[in-house]
Design a protein around this motif. Sequence first.
Motif, short mmCIF file in Angstrom:
data_model
loop_
_atom_site.label_atom_id
_atom_site.label_comp_id
_atom_site.label_asym_id
_atom_site.label_seq_id
_atom_site.Cartn_x
_atom_site.Cartn_y
_atom_site.Cartn_z
N SER A 1 0.86 -1.43 0.06
CA SER A 1 -0.07 0.19 -0.01
C SER A 1 0.90 1.31 -0.01
O SER A 1 0.22 2.40 -0.51
CB SER A 1 -0.91 0.08 1.39
N GLU A 2 2.10 1.01 0.38
CA GLU A 2 2.82 2.30 0.57
C GLU A 2 3.57 2.85 -0.66
O GLU A 2 4.46 3.64 -1.08
CB GLU A 2 4.07 2.00 1.67
N LEU A 3 3.55 1.69 -1.65
CA LEU A 3 4.18 2.26 -3.08
C LEU A 3 3.34 3.23 -3.61
O LEU A 3 2.33 3.24 -3.77
CB LEU A 3 4.20 0.72 -3.92
N PRO A 4 4.10 4.22 -4.35
CA PRO A 4 3.42 5.34 -4.89
C PRO A 4 2.68 4.85 -6.14
O PRO A 4 2.94 3.89 -7.01
CB PRO A 4 4.73 6.05 -5.47
N GLY A 5 1.42 5.24 -6.31
CA GLY A 5 0.60 5.06 -7.42
C GLY A 5 -0.49 3.82 -7.29
O GLY A 5 -1.46 3.54 -7.76
N GLY B 1 -3.51 0.22 -9.48
CA GLY B 1 -2.73 1.50 -9.45
C GLY B 1 -2.32 1.89 -10.72
O GLY B 1 -2.49 1.21 -11.69
N ASP B 2 -1.52 2.70 -10.88
CA ASP B 2 -1.01 3.53 -12.07
C ASP B 2 0.63 3.34 -11.75
O ASP B 2 1.02 3.93 -10.92
CB ASP B 2 -1.38 4.93 -12.21
N ASP B 3 1.11 3.04 -12.79
CA ASP B 3 2.70 2.97 -12.95
C ASP B 3 3.22 2.37 -11.81
O ASP B 3 4.32 2.71 -11.51
CB ASP B 3 3.02 4.57 -13.22
N VAL B 4 2.78 1.18 -11.65
CA VAL B 4 3.34 0.51 -10.49
C VAL B 4 3.86 -0.90 -11.18
O VAL B 4 3.20 -1.58 -11.79
CB VAL B 4 2.53 -0.16 -9.54
N GLN C 1 8.53 -3.32 -8.28
CA GLN C 1 8.41 -2.55 -6.91
C GLN C 1 7.48 -3.47 -6.14
O GLN C 1 7.69 -3.63 -4.74
CB GLN C 1 7.48 -1.51 -7.43
N VAL C 2 6.35 -4.21 -6.68
CA VAL C 2 5.61 -5.21 -5.91
C VAL C 2 6.13 -6.03 -5.13
O VAL C 2 6.10 -6.41 -4.05
CB VAL C 2 4.26 -5.84 -6.72
N ALA D 1 8.40 -7.26 3.49
CA ALA D 1 7.64 -7.80 4.41
C ALA D 1 7.54 -9.32 4.87
O ALA D 1 7.37 -9.75 6.08
CB ALA D 1 5.98 -7.95 4.02
N GLY D 2 8.75 -9.88 4.03
CA GLY D 2 9.36 -11.25 4.51
C GLY D 2 8.78 -12.26 3.50
O GLY D 2 8.95 -13.51 4.18
N TYR D 3 8.18 -11.91 2.47
CA TYR D 3 7.61 -12.98 1.86
C TYR D 3 8.27 -13.05 0.41
O TYR D 3 8.78 -12.10 -0.03
CB TYR D 3 6.19 -13.13 1.71
#
Length: 68
Positions: free
Chosen positions: A25-29, A46-49, A53-54, A61-63
């Motif tokens: 959720s903290e990723l821009p877009g 989202g946009d431009d993700v 990045q994901v 997060a450890g996964y």
Amino acid sequence: MTTTEYTVTGMTCQHCVASVTEEVSELPGVTAVEVDLASGALRVTGDDVTDEQVEAAVAEAGYAATTA
């Protein structure tokens, strides 16, 4: 706006779901994140993700995540 699905491995509880949700959720877009513990499915809207990045956010997060 696009929605992409990923498979997350290693989640075992709701705390895992919350950790993945928070990091992605903290990723821009990113406008929406849905995580299903039972199937390991992660849906990101989202946009431009990018996949990178994901995947990096899920790793933070450890996964591990891969595109579904």
